[in-house]
Scaffold this motif. Sequence first.
Motif, mmCIF file in Angstrom:
data_model
loop_
_atom_site.group_PDB
_atom_site.id
_atom_site.type_symbol
_atom_site.label_atom_id
_atom_site.label_comp_id
_atom_site.label_asym_id
_atom_site.label_seq_id
_atom_site.Cartn_x
_atom_site.Cartn_y
_atom_site.Cartn_z
ATOM 1 N N LYS A 124 0.829 -1.208 0.000
ATOM 2 C CA LYS A 124 0.000 0.000 0.000
ATOM 3 C C LYS A 124 0.865 1.259 0.000
ATOM 4 C CE LYS A 124 -4.184 -1.976 1.904
ATOM 5 N NZ LYS A 124 -5.217 -1.873 2.954
ATOM 6 N N ARG A 125 1.953 1.245 0.758
ATOM 7 C CA ARG A 125 2.865 2.399 0.741
ATOM 8 C C ARG A 125 3.298 2.707 -0.691
ATOM 9 N NH1 ARG A 125 8.445 0.817 2.497
ATOM 10 N NH2 ARG A 125 8.340 0.103 0.346
ATOM 11 N N ASP A 126 3.713 1.681 -1.416
ATOM 12 C CA ASP A 126 4.184 1.883 -2.781
ATOM 13 C C ASP A 126 3.058 2.334 -3.718
ATOM 14 O OD1 ASP A 126 6.634 1.128 -1.790
ATOM 15 O OD2 ASP A 126 6.643 -0.837 -2.784
ATOM 16 N N ALA A 127 1.876 1.759 -3.565
ATOM 17 C CA ALA A 127 0.737 2.153 -4.401
ATOM 18 C C ALA A 127 0.347 3.607 -4.143
ATOM 19 C CB ALA A 127 -0.455 1.225 -4.161
ATOM 20 N N TYR A 128 0.361 4.018 -2.875
ATOM 21 C CA TYR A 128 -0.010 5.397 -2.554
ATOM 22 C C TYR A 128 1.049 6.378 -3.051
ATOM 23 C CZ TYR A 128 -3.419 3.070 0.482
ATOM 24 O OH TYR A 128 -4.424 2.282 0.976
ATOM 25 N N ALA A 129 2.301 5.989 -3.003
ATOM 26 C CA ALA A 129 3.363 6.844 -3.548
ATOM 27 C C ALA A 129 3.216 6.963 -5.058
ATOM 28 C CB ALA A 129 4.737 6.292 -3.187
ATOM 29 N N GLN A 130 2.919 5.853 -5.742
ATOM 30 C CA GLN A 130 2.720 5.880 -7.189
ATOM 31 C C GLN A 130 1.525 6.751 -7.566
ATOM 32 O OE1 GLN A 130 2.448 1.756 -8.373
ATOM 33 N NE2 GLN A 130 4.432 1.303 -7.450
ATOM 34 N N ALA A 131 0.529 6.799 -6.686
ATOM 35 C CA ALA A 131 -0.654 7.635 -6.922
ATOM 36 C C ALA A 131 -0.420 9.080 -6.500
ATOM 37 C CB ALA A 131 -1.853 7.061 -6.165
ATOM 38 N N ALA A 132 0.787 9.389 -6.015
ATOM 39 C CA ALA A 132 1.177 10.737 -5.589
ATOM 40 C C ALA A 132 0.315 11.272 -4.445
ATOM 41 C CB ALA A 132 1.188 11.701 -6.773
ATOM 42 N N LEU A 133 -0.127 10.372 -3.558
ATOM 43 C CA LEU A 133 -0.835 10.829 -2.364
ATOM 44 C C LEU A 133 0.206 11.458 -1.443
ATOM 45 C CD1 LEU A 133 -3.256 7.836 -2.024
ATOM 46 C CD2 LEU A 133 -3.877 10.213 -2.476
ATOM 47 N N PRO A 134 -0.015 12.706 -1.007
ATOM 48 C CA PRO A 134 1.035 13.475 -0.335
ATOM 49 C C PRO A 134 1.622 12.851 0.933
ATOM 50 C CG PRO A 134 -0.811 14.890 -0.918
ATOM 51 C CD PRO A 134 -1.239 13.485 -1.201
ATOM 52 N N VAL A 135 0.772 12.257 1.772
ATOM 53 C CA VAL A 135 1.241 11.712 3.045
ATOM 54 C C VAL A 135 0.578 10.357 3.280
ATOM 55 C CG1 VAL A 135 1.358 12.083 5.558
ATOM 56 C CG2 VAL A 135 1.527 14.045 4.003
ATOM 57 N N TYR A 136 1.379 9.390 3.753
ATOM 58 C CA TYR A 136 0.868 8.082 4.143
ATOM 59 C C TYR A 136 1.280 7.828 5.586
ATOM 60 C CZ TYR A 136 0.420 2.988 4.493
ATOM 61 O OH TYR A 136 0.099 1.713 4.895
ATOM 62 N N LEU A 137 0.298 7.586 6.446
ATOM 63 C CA LEU A 137 0.535 7.325 7.861
ATOM 64 C C LEU A 137 0.116 5.899 8.171
ATOM 65 C CD1 LEU A 137 1.283 8.796 10.632
ATOM 66 C CD2 LEU A 137 -1.177 8.768 11.015
ATOM 67 N N LEU A 138 1.023 5.127 8.734
ATOM 68 C CA LEU A 138 0.758 3.748 9.104
ATOM 69 C C LEU A 138 0.830 3.589 10.613
ATOM 70 C CD1 LEU A 138 0.362 0.713 8.502
ATOM 71 C CD2 LEU A 138 2.855 0.561 8.271
ATOM 72 N N VAL A 139 -0.257 3.121 11.218
ATOM 73 C CA VAL A 139 -0.274 2.748 12.622
ATOM 74 C C VAL A 139 -0.008 1.242 12.635
ATOM 75 C CG1 VAL A 139 -1.638 2.620 14.745
ATOM 76 C CG2 VAL A 139 -1.923 4.573 13.182
ATOM 77 N N ASP A 140 1.204 0.877 13.017
ATOM 78 C CA ASP A 140 1.644 -0.517 12.973
ATOM 79 C C ASP A 140 1.476 -1.141 14.356
ATOM 80 O OD1 ASP A 140 3.006 -2.966 12.733
ATOM 81 O OD2 ASP A 140 4.386 -2.126 11.237
ATOM 82 N N ARG A 141 0.346 -1.810 14.551
ATOM 83 C CA ARG A 141 0.037 -2.407 15.854
ATOM 84 C C ARG A 141 0.973 -3.575 16.185
ATOM 85 N NH1 ARG A 141 -6.320 -3.244 16.336
ATOM 86 N NH2 ARG A 141 -6.011 -4.522 14.490
#
Length: 185
Positions: A124-141
């Motif tokens: 998902k990180r890579d897909a969101y970067a490819q889609a140029a979404l400005p910020v990706y926040l992951l809460v890693d439980r």
Amino acid sequence: MTVAQTDVTLHEFETLAASAPESLRVELINGRVLVTPAPDGDHDENVMSVGDQVRAHDPGLRMYQERGLAVPAYPAGRARVDGAVAPLGNFRGQPSWADASGVLMVVEVTSGSEKDADVDRVDKRDAYAQAALPVYLLVDRHRGEVVVHWEPEGGRYQYSGKAVFGAKLRLPEPFGFDLDTSDLA
């Protein structure tokens, strides 16, 4: 459970997603169909905690939970994000798989098993970067930490930062505030 299929069409995916039971989430990320269990209560509370802090910092922004986004990636993408931060009214008139262009930040929270968490950490990180979404926040439980990625360029996020649960995490602009992670679990 993750099911990989590389030759699914967008129409086939949308048919599958529409017929999936409420207990499952179905997404199309980087050409793969992903099927995961629906989020639990702690998952929802984590998304709400981030959303409440964003709104307190900027009352014109909202956290839209379980928002379907068209995420352009190879060959096409459909993500049911845990949270999409966008200006109030951004999704008015949008279809169930909305245009992601107005989204300022995508929030994902790991769930399921540790091996399933790599979908959030990498795919998902890579897909969101490819889609140029400005910020990706992951809460890693699973790891007890929050990771933020920002400034996508060339299909990759250029910067990232992280904090263990309980510490503050500085969010990049357009947010520019310290996220309190003490409520996350």
